[in-house]
Design an enzyme around this catalytic site. Structure first.
Site, PDB file in Angstrom:
ATOM      1  N   GLU A 285     118.077  23.953  70.881  1.00 26.12           N
ATOM      2  CA  GLU A 285     117.003  24.429  70.006  1.00 26.12           C
ATOM      3  C   GLU A 285     115.803  24.913  70.820  1.00 26.12           C
ATOM      4  OE1 GLU A 285     115.713  21.667  66.986  1.00 26.12           O
ATOM      5  OE2 GLU A 285     114.992  23.390  65.826  1.00 26.12           O
TER       6      GLU A 285
ATOM      7  N   ASP B 237     118.134  14.194  69.755  1.00 25.64           N
ATOM      8  CA  ASP B 237     116.912  14.642  70.432  1.00 25.64           C
ATOM      9  C   ASP B 237     116.736  13.747  71.654  1.00 25.64           C
ATOM     10  OD1 ASP B 237     114.124  14.872  71.253  1.00 25.64           O
ATOM     11  OD2 ASP B 237     113.899  16.096  69.438  1.00 25.64           O
TER      12      ASP B 237
ATOM     13  N   GLU C 264     122.441  22.492  58.628  1.00 27.39           N
ATOM     14  CA  GLU C 264     121.854  21.307  59.281  1.00 27.39           C
ATOM     15  C   GLU C 264     121.141  20.420  58.265  1.00 27.39           C
ATOM     16  OE1 GLU C 264     119.872  22.285  62.924  1.00 27.39           O
ATOM     17  OE2 GLU C 264     118.262  20.854  62.570  1.00 27.39           O
TER      18      GLU C 264
ATOM     19  N   GLU D 139     119.275  14.542  64.217  1.00 29.54           N
ATOM     20  CA  GLU D 139     117.920  14.452  64.770  1.00 29.54           C
ATOM     21  C   GLU D 139     117.200  13.199  64.273  1.00 29.54           C
ATOM     22  OE1 GLU D 139     116.681  18.291  62.787  1.00 29.54           O
ATOM     23  OE2 GLU D 139     114.821  17.193  62.578  1.00 29.54           O
TER      24      GLU D 139
ATOM     25  N   LYS E 202     114.890  28.027  57.906  1.00 27.07           N
ATOM     26  CA  LYS E 202     114.705  26.895  56.997  1.00 27.07           C
ATOM     27  C   LYS E 202     115.206  27.256  55.598  1.00 27.07           C
ATOM     28  CE  LYS E 202     113.092  24.093  59.878  1.00 27.07           C
ATOM     29  NZ  LYS E 202     113.736  22.819  60.180  1.00 27.07           N
TER      30      LYS E 202
ATOM     31  N   HIS F 244     118.627  18.673  69.458  1.00 24.12           N
ATOM     32  CA  HIS F 244     117.401  18.989  68.723  1.00 24.12           C
ATOM     33  C   HIS F 244     116.266  18.943  69.738  1.00 24.12           C
ATOM     34  CE1 HIS F 244     113.760  17.594  66.498  1.00 24.12           C
ATOM     35  NE2 HIS F 244     114.187  18.459  65.598  1.00 24.12           N
TER      36      HIS F 244
ATOM     37  N   ASP G 101     118.808  25.167  57.965  1.00 25.62           N
ATOM     38  CA  ASP G 101     118.389  23.765  58.117  1.00 25.62           C
ATOM     39  C   ASP G 101     117.579  23.372  56.886  1.00 25.62           C
ATOM     40  OD1 ASP G 101     117.404  21.325  58.876  1.00 25.62           O
ATOM     41  OD2 ASP G 101     116.388  22.029  60.691  1.00 25.62           O
TER      42      ASP G 101
END
Ligand code: MG
Length: 376
Positions: A329, A269, A220, A246, A166, A296, A194
């Site tokens: 993921e 997703d 991301e 996502e 992150k 995702h 991300d």
């Protein structure tokens, strides 16, 4: 093959240790599973990604329209749900309810034909997947940089070949974290970042230029998912591939991303973007724009298994004999709902997940755990 019962289950677990990302804190996990049962007793499980109570409401809304329909006609049922929700929720959580029902129908179909979902999607073209570890969230702030570096080293030790961390803290801190994580894992592991759309265009550009030297495989959701043109401007100004999707729903959402040249890597997703039925259409659309797909996934083994079968079925893009092994993921944060409620025989070893060959999604539900976490 008629659908007899559609039953949503909202499950909740309080986390032992809350964690943070750029937008808010996670201290609970809440998900919505759905069980669809046919008149002959065959059943399948699906999962929706997003606010569980709203997904349950969406499933309850669709139930009278699809009860009694032939479960094998997944496109007919999908179309019915799409038309029933078009005027009010053609994008957003309504589509997560569509997704949950659609995934359960594919599980049922696999059980009826005694075949894995990947085979029914058209064939398992990729038997092996290199999932990427998602972790490295913000936690207690004392010594966070060292904690992130240690956590990254653990993923390497576990065999992961790819890792996502992150960012979105603040640019200076992000650079310090990315540098420490790259140092901890060495040069032979892929590293992605991300931001969960934490940054403005200027900030995202500043960060991407500063971390290019750490060999970042993708950035991301650098900026707001509403800013399709901003994504394109960023792509033009950095060497780091840009990923997103996502927060997009259906093929129409991805069409906007592709038409605007917003991204290099599309991240639908399966459990919110319209299920396996719509994800397959999105994959076809992505191929026409020469975009890679990396799903995702943020849920239980129902969602992970759906994503595994989907990735197993993806065409090689570009087509060549020795193209890269696909990824998806693999969330490594605390999640008792994932670890206790769903029984599966998927084994992660030496960085590899094999697409299961058992019928349907290849999962079963532990009814005691389901009862334990059920929101009554
Ligand atoms: Mg993300």
């Amino acid at each position: 093959m008629k659908i007899k019962e559609i039953k949503p289950y909202v499950l909740k677990d309080q986390l032992d240790k809350p964690f943070y990302f750029s937008q808010w804190q996670y201290d609970t996990r809440k998900i919505c599973l759905v069980k669809i049962t046919l008149e002959d007793g065959t059943y399948g499980w699906g999962e929706g990604y997003g606010p569980a109570d709203l997904i349950k409401a969406g499933i309850d809304f669709f139930t009278p329209f699809i009860t009694g329909k032939n479960a094998l006609e997944h496109e007919t049922i999908w179309q019915e749900m799409y038309l029933r929700s078009l005027d009010y929720g053609r994008s957003g959580v309504f589509q997560a309810a569509v997704s949950a029902i659609d995934v359960a129908l594919w599980d049922i179909k696999g059980k009826i034909f005694n075949q894995p979902v990947g085979t029914l999607l058209g064939g398992i073209k990729n038997e092996i997947i290199h999932p990427y570890a998602t972790g490295l969230y913000f936690g207690e702030f004392d010594n966070l940089t060292q904690k992130l570096a240690d956590e990254a080293a653990e993923y390497k030790e576990q065999g992961f070949k790819l890792l996502k961390m992150k960012v979105g803290h603040d640019i200076k801190t992000d650079i310090k974290h990315v540098s420490a994580v790259r140092k901890a894992i060495g040069d032979d592991m892929k590293l992605m970042v991300d931001a969960n759309h934490a940054y403005s265009f200027k900030e995202a550009l500043q960060l991407s230029r500063a971390i290019e030297e750490f060999d970042i495989s993708w950035f991301e959701e650098p900026i707001s998912p509403e800013d399709y043109v901003g994504y394109k401007r960023l792509r033009d100004k950095t060497d780091i591939p840009i990923a997103g999707g996502e927060c997009e729903y259906l093929k129409y959402g991805f069409k906007r991303l592709f038409e605007n040249e917003s991204i290099d890597i599309a991240q639908p997703d399966i459990c919110s973007t319209g299920g396996l039925t719509e994800a397959k259409r999105i994959a076809t659309l992505a191929q026409t724009y020469s975009k890679d797909i990396v799903p995702h996934s943020w849920g239980t083994w129902v969602a992970i298994s759906a994503a595994i079968h989907f990735v197993g079925n993806l065409d090689k893009n570009p087509g060549r004999m020795f193209s890269e092994i696909p990824t998806l993921e693999f969330d490594r944060t605390e999640n008792a709902l994932r670890d206790e409620v769903v029984i599966h025989n998927l084994h992660f070893k030496d960085g590899v997940l094999k697409v299961p060959t058992t019928p349907g999604l290849g999962i079963e539900i532990n009814n005691d755990a389901l009862e334990k976490y059920l929101v009554k």
